[in-house]
Scaffold this motif. Structure first.
Motif, PDB file in Angstrom:
ATOM      1  N   ASP A 221       7.438  27.342 -25.438  1.00 14.77           N
ATOM      2  CA  ASP A 221       7.548  27.453 -23.986  1.00 14.77           C
ATOM      3  C   ASP A 221       8.849  26.781 -23.550  1.00 14.77           C
ATOM      4  O   ASP A 221       9.204  25.714 -24.059  1.00 14.77           O
ATOM      5  CB  ASP A 221       6.367  26.774 -23.296  1.00 14.77           C
ATOM      6  CG  ASP A 221       5.056  27.511 -23.525  1.00 14.77           C
ATOM      7  OD1 ASP A 221       5.099  28.717 -23.851  1.00 14.77           O
ATOM      8  OD2 ASP A 221       3.991  26.878 -23.390  1.00 14.77           O
ATOM      9  N   CYS A 222       9.547  27.409 -22.619  1.00 17.53           N
ATOM     10  CA  CYS A 222      10.848  26.878 -22.219  1.00 17.53           C
ATOM     11  C   CYS A 222      11.088  27.152 -20.742  1.00 17.53           C
ATOM     12  O   CYS A 222      10.946  28.286 -20.285  1.00 17.53           O
ATOM     13  CB  CYS A 222      11.961  27.524 -23.042  1.00 17.53           C
ATOM     14  SG  CYS A 222      13.602  26.840 -22.726  1.00 17.53           S
ATOM     15  N   GLN A 223      11.438  26.114 -20.025  1.00 17.11           N
ATOM     16  CA  GLN A 223      11.732  26.215 -18.598  1.00 17.11           C
ATOM     17  C   GLN A 223      13.223  26.038 -18.396  1.00 17.11           C
ATOM     18  O   GLN A 223      13.780  24.982 -18.699  1.00 17.11           O
ATOM     19  CB  GLN A 223      10.956  25.135 -17.833  1.00 17.11           C
ATOM     20  CG  GLN A 223      10.815  25.392 -16.352  1.00 17.11           C
ATOM     21  CD  GLN A 223       9.839  26.521 -16.050  1.00 17.11           C
ATOM     22  OE1 GLN A 223       9.045  26.894 -16.899  1.00 17.11           O
ATOM     23  NE2 GLN A 223       9.920  27.063 -14.857  1.00 17.11           N
ATOM     24  N   THR A 224      13.908  27.069 -17.918  1.00 15.98           N
ATOM     25  CA  THR A 224      15.328  26.971 -17.617  1.00 15.98           C
ATOM     26  C   THR A 224      15.663  28.013 -16.570  1.00 15.98           C
ATOM     27  O   THR A 224      14.850  28.878 -16.249  1.00 15.98           O
ATOM     28  CB  THR A 224      16.186  27.155 -18.892  1.00 15.98           C
ATOM     29  OG1 THR A 224      17.539  26.741 -18.626  1.00 15.98           O
ATOM     30  CG2 THR A 224      16.189  28.599 -19.378  1.00 15.98           C
ATOM     31  N   ALA A 225      16.866  27.934 -16.017  1.00 12.99           N
ATOM     32  CA  ALA A 225      17.255  28.837 -14.942  1.00 12.99           C
ATOM     33  C   ALA A 225      17.517  30.242 -15.474  1.00 12.99           C
ATOM     34  O   ALA A 225      17.945  30.438 -16.617  1.00 12.99           O
ATOM     35  CB  ALA A 225      18.504  28.296 -14.245  1.00 12.99           C
TER      36      ALA A 225
END
Length: 228
Positions: A211-215
């Protein structure tokens, strides 16, 4: 008059490696060494030096960010850079990620569409002492005429991998990493999952990494006719 304290960025890089990267199973030796050496702050304007090593995306303007160190490191580890390989970085922004991969010994080409970010990247490459070929162009098209990149990093979150970019990956041994956006609940922020893709003929076989949160990279909408 009190003397002004000079930030110790070398210690900040070491702390980033020891406190952000190693505890989360980033173990690629060349990658850790590169992130310990490449001056991340030199790819940012002086006003943002203070957040260069924070575990967060750094706003760059132009609807773009410098990806958080941990998110980038885990993506780069999924790419598994090898010295001498030809790597394309799509949406390279200010060039930090491309510089790290070059410091791992790869032959890196950075593709960027924003002239201001390209100028910042060139300055950063010079400060870091790395050689990276940088090109201005449409991020959706990759580098036309090239069909054998050993690895491709799309540096940001996208709804889908553009077919033209996927087609430029070396078949068999080539790999592509990026963050694919995921459906979220109404009112919730965007979510993403880092993936690794391998070209199989005219298709791209993709598997999840973490899981990865980035713009999001602007303009990378879903392409209905291209399925994984």
């Amino acid at each position: 008059m009190m003397a002004q304290t000079v930030p110790d960025f070398a210690s900040a890089r070491q702390f980033m490696v020891d406190s952000q990267l190693r505890p989360t199973k980033v173990t690629h030796a060349a990658l850790l060494d590169a992130m310990r050496r490449i001056p991340r702050e030199k790819f940012l304007p002086p006003a943002l030096y203070s957040v260069a090593y924070a575990d967060q995306d750094v706003e760059l303007g132009h609807s773009r960010v410098l990806m958080a160190p941990l998110a980038f490191a885990r993506l780069a580890q999924g790419l598994a850079p090898v010295a001498g390989e030809r790597i394309l970085v799509v949406g390279a922004g200010v060039g930090y990620g491309a510089a790290v991969l070059a410091a791992c010994g790869a032959r890196v080409t950075a593709l960027e569409s924003e002239a201001a970010l390209i100028a910042a990247a060139r300055s950063g490459f010079q400060e870091a002492g790395v050689t990276v070929a940088i090109q201005e162009g449409d991020l959706h098209e990759g580098v036309p005429g090239v069909q054998a990149w050993d690895a491709i990093l799309i540096e940001g979150m996208v709804d889908a991998v553009p077919p033209a970019v996927a087609a430029q990956l070396r078949e068999g041994t080539g790999r592509l990493v990026t963050v694919l956006s995921q459906p979220s609940f109404p009112g919730a922020g965007p979510t993403g999952i880092a993936v690794r893709g391998e070209r199989q003929g005219t298709s791209l076989a993709v598997r999840p990494l973490f899981d990865c949160q980035t713009a999001a990279l602007p303009g990378f909408g879903k392409v209905p006719e291209f399925e994984f």
